[in-house]
Design an enzyme around this catalytic site. Structure first.
Site, short mmCIF file in Angstrom:
data_model
loop_
_atom_site.label_atom_id
_atom_site.label_comp_id
_atom_site.label_asym_id
_atom_site.label_seq_id
_atom_site.Cartn_x
_atom_site.Cartn_y
_atom_site.Cartn_z
N LEU A 1 -12.54 6.63 0.59
CA LEU A 1 -13.32 6.75 1.82
C LEU A 1 -14.02 5.43 2.11
CD1 LEU A 1 -14.94 10.25 1.15
CD2 LEU A 1 -12.72 9.75 2.20
N GLY A 2 -13.60 4.77 3.17
CA GLY A 2 -14.22 3.52 3.60
C GLY A 2 -14.13 3.45 5.11
N ASN A 3 -13.94 2.25 5.66
CA ASN A 3 -13.68 2.18 7.10
C ASN A 3 -12.33 2.81 7.41
OD1 ASN A 3 -14.58 1.35 9.74
ND2 ASN A 3 -12.92 -0.15 9.70
N GLU B 1 -17.93 5.57 -2.92
CA GLU B 1 -18.68 5.05 -4.06
C GLU B 1 -20.19 5.02 -3.82
OE1 GLU B 1 -17.07 1.19 -5.07
OE2 GLU B 1 -15.03 1.92 -4.72
N ASN B 2 -20.60 4.89 -2.56
CA ASN B 2 -22.01 4.58 -2.29
C ASN B 2 -22.78 5.62 -1.48
OD1 ASN B 2 -21.97 1.80 -3.44
ND2 ASN B 2 -20.44 1.47 -1.84
N ASP C 1 0.82 -1.21 0.00
CA ASP C 1 0.00 0.00 0.00
C ASP C 1 0.86 1.26 0.00
OD1 ASP C 1 -2.31 -1.47 0.06
OD2 ASP C 1 -3.09 -0.59 1.90
#
EC number: 2.7.2.1
Length: 385
Positions: A201-203, A326-327, A142
């Site tokens: 953008l996620g957890n 995304e959501n 990463d």
């Protein structure tokens, strides 16, 4: 037809995918979760969805079940290599590498920089060496994409001797996602290389400024704790908070504070929930702490986007990706509303539909692109074998 097995090993989960790197086709995906608990479950998704339960199943049990599935479905004979997501490569790795004794020792040396992630990656690598001994393995980091961040951005303003003796600098994370999404944006924009700001953008959350296809700045730092507010991570805070908590007034240990900042902070710390979907539902019902969590989260993202505008003579796009990016149309809307003075304006209908371009006519491009770290890992792995 060659296939690559891609693994993302966490402390209590293993996410896996079987990918044809030449056609980009995902043949099998799956997830083992709650490993070493009575609720351990393994899900395989191919032509049909298969769920299997392993009460108190260990890491080894999961990998043996995975091998059995691959044998039964005639995939194992086609697999040419295994690609592992590895969160932190420290100063050792500027690109993906074949895993051998030397590279594995260097990944171990980076455990302190990613204590939530690297130990699980190492465990996954070792089990693969036991269960798939004939297959070459590749580590895809990463941090590798961010090795192009210039020193005046990567260096911290603390004693120079200390930083260089102990390799203390900004390394970033989510590089595989940022690389993939920035390349996809360039293709969609019909450009060889794009100038974009990518918001993953996620957890876990991070933002990267990509100039001519290269990472020039990113929100995560020495570890994945820095930067944006996340599901359970604080993001950037005044470093003196650490000293204040550890003082005689409160008496916490370093381990307790580190655990709090990584696992009990962020959205969870503010409102008691780490899943943005739950936070948004509570906010819609009037929960004041959920509303506060969304405002803090959105403000931090907008603040980083604004600060990264200095890198661009012309910004090609702001790109949202990751589970939230995304959501969560409501979160994108909230972030963009704070950037109107910089020429960002949203088309509410396009945003609600999560279209590729969600900006209004006279705005900078604002895009939504699904990340595909598994495909990027498969392609990096294929290139090394």
């Amino acid at each position: 037809m060659s296939e690559i097995l891609v693994l993302n090993c966490g402390s209590s989960s293993v996410k896996f995918a079987l990918i044809n790197p030449h056609t980009s086709q995902s043949l099998v995906t799956g997830l083992a979760e709650n490993i070493a608990t009575k609720n351990c479950k393994v899900v395989f998704k191919a032509e049909h969805k298969i769920e299997k339960y392993l009460e108190n199943g260990s890491y080894k049990d999961v990998f043996e079940m995975l091998k059995d599935f691959l044998v039964e479905n005639k995939h194992l004979e086609k697999i040419v290599a295994i690609g592992h997501r590895v969160v932190h490569g420290g100063q050792y790795f500027s690109k993906s590498v074949l895993i051998n004794a030397d590279s594995l020792e260097k990944i171990k040396a980076c455990i302190a920089l990613a204590p939530l992630h690297n130990p699980a990656h190492i465990e996954g690598i070792r089990f693969c060496q036991q269960i798939f001994p004939e297959l070459p393995q590749v580590a895809v980091f990463d941090t590798a994409f961010h090795q192009t961040v210039p020193s005046y951005i990567a260096e911290y303003a603390i004693p120079y001797e200390l930083t260089h003796k102990h390799n203390i600098r900004k390394y970033g994370a989510h590089g595989t996602s940022h690389k993939y999404v920035s390349e996809q944006a360039a293709k969609i924009l019909t450009q060889q290389k794009a100038n974009v700001i990518v918001a993953h953008l996620g957890n876990g959350c991070s933002i990267t400024a990509v100039v001519d296809g290269k990472s020039i700045d990113t929100s995560m730092g020495l570890t994945p704790l820095d930067g944006l507010v996340m599901g359970t991570r604080s993001g950037c805070i005044d470093p003196s908070i650490f000293a204040y908590i550890i003082s005689d007034n409160l008496g916490w240990s370093v381990t307790e504070i580190t655990n709090m900042l990584n696992k009990q902070s962020g959205l969870l710390g503010i409102c008691g929930h780490n899943d943005m979907r739950e936070v948004s539902q509570l906010a819609a019902k009037g929960d004041s702490l959920a509303k506060l969590a969304i405002e803090i989260f959105s403000h931090r993202v907008a603040k980083f986007v604004a600060s990264y505008m200095i890198y661009f003579n012309k910004l090609d796009a702001l790109v949202f990706t990751g589970g939230i990016g995304e959501n969560a149309a409501n979160i994108r809307k909230n972030i963009i509303s704070k950037l109107a003075n910089l020429g960002f304006m949203i088309d509410h209908q396009k945003n609600s539909n999560s279209e590729t371009f969600i900006n209004s006519k006279n705005s900078h491009n604002i895009m939504v692109i699904a990340t595909n770290e598994e495909l990027m890992i498969a392609q990096e792995t294929q290139n090394l074998i």
